[in-house]
Design an enzyme around this catalytic site. Structure first.
Site, PDB file in Angstrom:
ATOM      1  CG  ASP A 118       3.284   4.149  -9.098  1.00 20.52           C
ATOM      2  OD1 ASP A 118       4.102   2.981  -9.585  1.00 20.52           O
ATOM      3  OD2 ASP A 118       3.746   4.086  -7.757  1.00 20.52           O
ATOM      4  CD  GLU A 126       8.984   0.687 -12.905  1.00 18.19           C
ATOM      5  OE1 GLU A 126       9.994   1.696 -13.230  1.00 18.19           O
ATOM      6  OE2 GLU A 126       8.758   0.561 -11.804  1.00 18.19           O
ATOM      7  CE  LYS A 154       3.990   0.473  -0.033  1.00 14.85           C
ATOM      8  NZ  LYS A 154       4.366   1.136  -1.036  1.00 14.85           N
TER       9      LYS A 154
END
Length: 517
Positions: free
Chosen positions: A172, A280, A322
Site C-alpha cells: 500500500d 491501483e 482517520k
C-alpha cells in the site's frame, strides 16, 4: 494434548470429519486429503499446525514434536514462515492471489496481525474479495512489522478459517521503485502506487500569469500535442455527462499530473506486467479534491499509453479523516462521485475509496452509484480501535493510561496524518476522565482520532529497553479473543451492509448493530 491422543482424533476425522474430537482441534481449519490431515490445534493462547502424512513427505515441515505411525508421521509444528511455505505446496489458496475479475473488493489491513479471522468469518459467502494484507511502508515502520509478517499473519488466518475463496496482499502507498520491489519480493499481489511525490499540486495555487510562464517552459511539441488533444474540447462520458478543458484546466492538468502519468507507465512496464500485479493508482494524497477534468486527463493519458489500472483513487470532495465519519456536503460529494464514477467506467477501472473506515454517511452514495460496476474500499486503521475497545472493557485503568500517553504525545504524528483532533482543541483532557469514561473515548470523534493515530507510538514505546504497552495490549487481546472478534465483526458488518445496499442509511446500521457493549 499428547500426540498419541491427537493421533487417535486425527484417524477419527479421516473416517468422519464431523466426529466429536478434542476441543483444541479447530474444526474450520481441518483439511483432509485421502489419508493426509492438516489442521490448527489450539492450546490456550497457543496455536500449532498439526500434520499427518507420509513420513517421507512430512520432512518439508519444521516440527516441534513427531510421532511415527508405520509409514506415516504426525507432527505438531509452529506457525512460522517455513511451515507456511510447506503448507502452501499442499494448499495454494493460502497464498495471496489476484483480485482481477472481482466486482467488490475490500482492503482490510490488519495492523496487529490478529483481526483477519474475524473478517473472514464475516465475509465468507458475501461476494467480496478481501485484501487482508494491506500495509504502507509508513505503517510497517510505525508498527515494527515487515510486509512478510503481514502476509504471513493473513495466510495463517486463511488456513485456520478454511477460507478458499481467494484473498489479496497490497503493497500500500508505495512511492518509488525500491518500495515497490520490496513489496513484490515479499509476496504482494497488488500495489497501490502513491503519486504524491510525482504530483505537483503547488501549481494549483499559481496565478494565471505564473501558470502560463511555467507551462511555456515545456517544449512546443509537448504543448501543441496536449492543446490539440484537449483544449476547448468536450468529452462524452457516455451517461449524458461531459468533461471540457478550459485553458487553465489543461495547463493545471499537465503541470500537476503528467509526471505522475509517466511514472505510472514506468511502474506498469517494470513491475505490473512482469509480476502480473493488480495495479491501483492513488492521487488522493493531495490538499484539494480532484476535478473531473484532471481525472479525465490522467485516465486518458494512461489509456493512450496502454495502461489500465484495476482501480484508481482520486481525491474526493470532502474530508476522509482517520477513524471518523465523512466530513462535508454529501450532496456535493454525490454529484462529484458520479462524475468520477463515469470517468472510471469509461476507461475500464473501478474507483477506490481510501481512509474508508467509518465513513458510514458516504457509503449509501458509493453503493448506489458504484454497485453496478464495482468498487474497492480501503478500511484498515480502525481495527486498531476495536482492539482498544476490548481494553476499555477489560482494563479501564490501562485504557486511561493509553489515552493519556496518546494525548500527551499527539504532536509526534501530525506529520503523518490529517486529523482535526488537537491537544489544544476539543479532545477530552485526560485529567478530566475516570475509568467510567473510557468507553466514551471510542465514541467521541476527537478522542478516536487521538487514539487511532497513535498506534505506532503506543506499540513502540519502551523504557529501559522493554516495551511498556505492547505486551500488555496483546495479552488482553489473546485472553479475550472472542470479545475482540465480536467487536470486529460488528464494526465491519456496519460497513459491508451499507456498501452492499443491505441497509441504506447510517442510522439503520447503527440501530441494527449498536451498542457494542
Amino acid at each position: 494434548m499428547n500426540l498419541k491422543n491427537l493421533l487417535t482424533d486425527v484417524k477419527t476425522l479421516i473416517e468422519d470429519r464431523n466426529a466429536d474430537v478434542d476441543s483444541g482441534i479447530y474444526k474450520p481449519s481441518v483439511q483432509i486429503d485421502r489419508r493426509n490431515v492438516y489442521l490448527i490445534y489450539r492450546e490456550g493462547r497457543n496455536k500449532s499446525l498439526v500434520v499427518y502424512e507420509d513420513a517421507r513427505a512430512i520432512k518439508d515441515f519444521q516440527a516441534d514434536e513427531c510421532l511415527i505411525d508405520d509409514d506415516y508421521a504426525l507432527i505438531k509444528a509452529p506457525l512460522n514462515f517455513f511451515n507456511n511455505k510447506a503448507l502452501a505446496k499442499r494448499f495454494a489458496w493460502i497464498n495471496p492471489s489476484s483480485r482481477h475479475g472481482y466486482k467488490y473488493t475490500l482492503g482490510l489491513g490488519d495492523r496487529l496481525g490478529n483481526a483477519s479471522n474475524a473478517h473472514l468469518k464475516l465475509l465468507k459467502g458475501k461476494g467480496i474479495f478481501p485484501v487482508l494484507a494491506q500495509q504502507s511502508i509508513r505503517e510497517l515502520l510505525l508498527s515494527n512489522r515487515t510486509f512478510t509478517d503481514v502476509i504471513q499473519a493473513a495466510s495463517w488466518s486463511v488456513f485456520e478459517e478454511g477460507y478458499t475463496d481467494g484473498w489479496g496482499a497490497d503493497g500500500d502507498h508505495v512511492k518509488n521503485a525500491y518500495e515497490i520491489d520490496y513489496a513484490v519480493r515479499s509476496g504482494a499481489t497488488m500495489i497501490t502506487l502513491d503519486l504524491t511525490e510525482k504530483t505537483h499540486t503547488e501549481f494549483l495555487n499559481y496565478s494565471d500569469e505564473d501558470l502560463d510562464a511555467e507551462y511555456n517552459k515545456l517544449s512546443d511539441e509537448i504543448r501543441h500535442g496536449f492543446e490539440e488533444k484537449y483544449l476547448n474540447k468536450k468529452f462524452d462520458l457516455g451517461n449524458g455527462q461531459t468533461v471540457e478543458f478550459t485553458n487553465r484546466d489543461l495547463k493545471e492538468s499537465v503541470l500537476v499530473f503528467n509526471e505522475g502519468v509517466l511514472f505510472a507507465e514506468y511502474v506498469n512496464e517494470k513491475f505490473v506486467k512482469p509480476f502480473a500485479l493488480d495495479f491501483e493508482i492513488s492521487v488522493d494524497e493531495t490538499p484539494v479534491s480532484t476535478t473531473p477534468a484532471q481525472h479525465y486527463f490522467f485516465a486518458n493519458e494512461l489509456a493512450d499509453a496502454n495502461v489500465t489500472p484495476e482501480t484508481l483513487a482520486p481525491r474526493f470532495y470532502g474530508e476522509f479523516q482517520k477513524g471518523i465519519d465523512y466530513i462535508g456536503d454529501l450532496a456535493r460529494f454525490e454529484k462529484e462521485f458520479a462524475e468520477h464514477e463515469a470517468i472510471a467506467e469509461k476507461f475500464g477501472y473501478k474507483l477506490s475509496v481510501h481512509s474508508g473506515s467509518d465513513k458510514l454517511s458516504a457509503y449509501p452514495i458509493i453503493a448506489r452509484l458504484a454497485n453496478g460496476y464495482g468498487w474497492h474500499v480501503k478500511t484498515a486503521g480502525t481495527n486498531w480501535l476495536e482492539a482498544l475497545r476490548v481494553v476499555a472493557h477489560e482494563d479501564p485503568k490501562f485504557m486511561l493510561e493509553l489515552y493519556k500517553f496518546s494525548y500527551d504525545n499527539l504532536d509526534d504524528v501530525k506529520a503523518f496524518y490529517v486529523f482535526n483532533a488537537q491537544t489544544d482543541g476539543k479532545a477530552p483532557k485526560p485529567e478530566t476522565l475516570t475509568e467510567d469514561d473510557v468507553k466514551m473515548l471510542l465514541v467521541d470523534d476527537d478522542a478516536r482520532q487521538v487514539l487511532h493515530t497513535m498506534y505506532g507510538s503506543i506499540l513502540g514505546y519502551t523504557v529501559n529497553y522493554k516495551n511498556v504497552y505492547r505486551d500488555r495490549l496483546f495479552d488482553i487481546l489473546e485472553t479475550h479473543t472472542d470479545e475482540y472478534d465480536r467487536f470486529l465483526n460488528i464494526h465491519m458488518a456496519e460497513h459491508v451492509d451499507l456498501l452492499q445496499g443491505v441497509e441504506t442509511t447510517k442510522e439503520a446500521v447503527l440501530a441494527k448493530y449498536e451498542p457494542k457493549n
